[in-house]
Design an enzyme around this catalytic site. Structure first.
Site, PDB file in Angstrom:
ATOM      1  N   CYS A  64      33.836 -24.559  20.036  1.00 23.23           N
ATOM      2  CA  CYS A  64      34.628 -23.750  20.957  1.00 23.23           C
ATOM      3  C   CYS A  64      35.469 -22.800  20.116  1.00 23.23           C
ATOM      4  CB  CYS A  64      35.494 -24.661  21.821  1.00 23.23           C
ATOM      5  SG  CYS A  64      36.111 -23.853  23.304  1.00 23.23           S
ATOM      6  N   CYS A 105      31.890 -22.353  25.049  1.00 18.01           N
ATOM      7  CA  CYS A 105      32.497 -21.106  25.513  1.00 18.01           C
ATOM      8  C   CYS A 105      31.719 -19.933  24.916  1.00 18.01           C
ATOM      9  CB  CYS A 105      33.979 -21.029  25.161  1.00 18.01           C
ATOM     10  SG  CYS A 105      34.350 -20.808  23.426  1.00 18.01           S
ATOM     11  N   CYS A 151      30.158 -17.635  16.358  1.00 12.96           N
ATOM     12  CA  CYS A 151      29.947 -18.774  15.473  1.00 12.96           C
ATOM     13  C   CYS A 151      29.079 -18.365  14.290  1.00 12.96           C
ATOM     14  CB  CYS A 151      29.264 -19.902  16.240  1.00 12.96           C
ATOM     15  SG  CYS A 151      29.046 -21.359  15.225  1.00 12.96           S
TER      16      CYS A 151
END
Length: 137
Positions: free
Chosen positions: A8, A80, A87
């Site tokens: 997240c 999310c 990422c």
């Protein structure tokens, strides 16, 4: 044993809740980790609403995804859109899953209304985690 990483933005609410439920539902079938692209600390409201449901996440820590770059995960779950889009690339054969849950930390209103939003998101994540474990483990 399978390794699951939940990602997240700040590793404070949604990923912490998911880590708690994945541990609960997976038992000894998997090692569960959570991290964020930033670290914001574990949200006290997340701890409180999980405790209401009998899952203790009070000892969880807020971790940065870089801490796990050398682990080979079987599954990576982003909870999310921000984490999915930002990422870092994981050089592994991990199966990737994504579900964009609302961020309860952004809830506005009275304390009661904010806590209700935390509970709503908790229940969504709980259902997702239970189904994930049934289908993937």
């Amino acid at each position: 044993m399978k390794k699951i990483l939940v990602l997240c933005t700040g590793n404070s609410c949604r990923s912490q809740i998911a880590e708690g439920y994945l541990r609960f539902f997976a038992g000894k079938k998997a090692s569960i980790y959570s991290a964020g692209i930033e670290t914001h600390g574990v949200n006290p409201r997340a701890i409180a609403i999980m405790k209401e449901d009998g899952v203790d996440i009070s000892k969880h820590t807020s971790n940065n995804v870089e801490e796990y770059k050398d682990l080979d995960f079987d599954f990576v779950i982003t909870v999310c859109d921000n984490a999915k889009e930002n990422c870092p690339y994981f050089p592994s054969s991990a199966l990737k899953f994504h579900e964009n849950f609302p961020d309860p930390a952004r809830a506005k209103g009275t304390e009661q209304e904010i806590m209700q939003e935390f509970r709503n998101v908790r229940d969504m994540i709980k259902s997702y985690c239970e189904l994930f474990v049934k289908e993937q483990l």
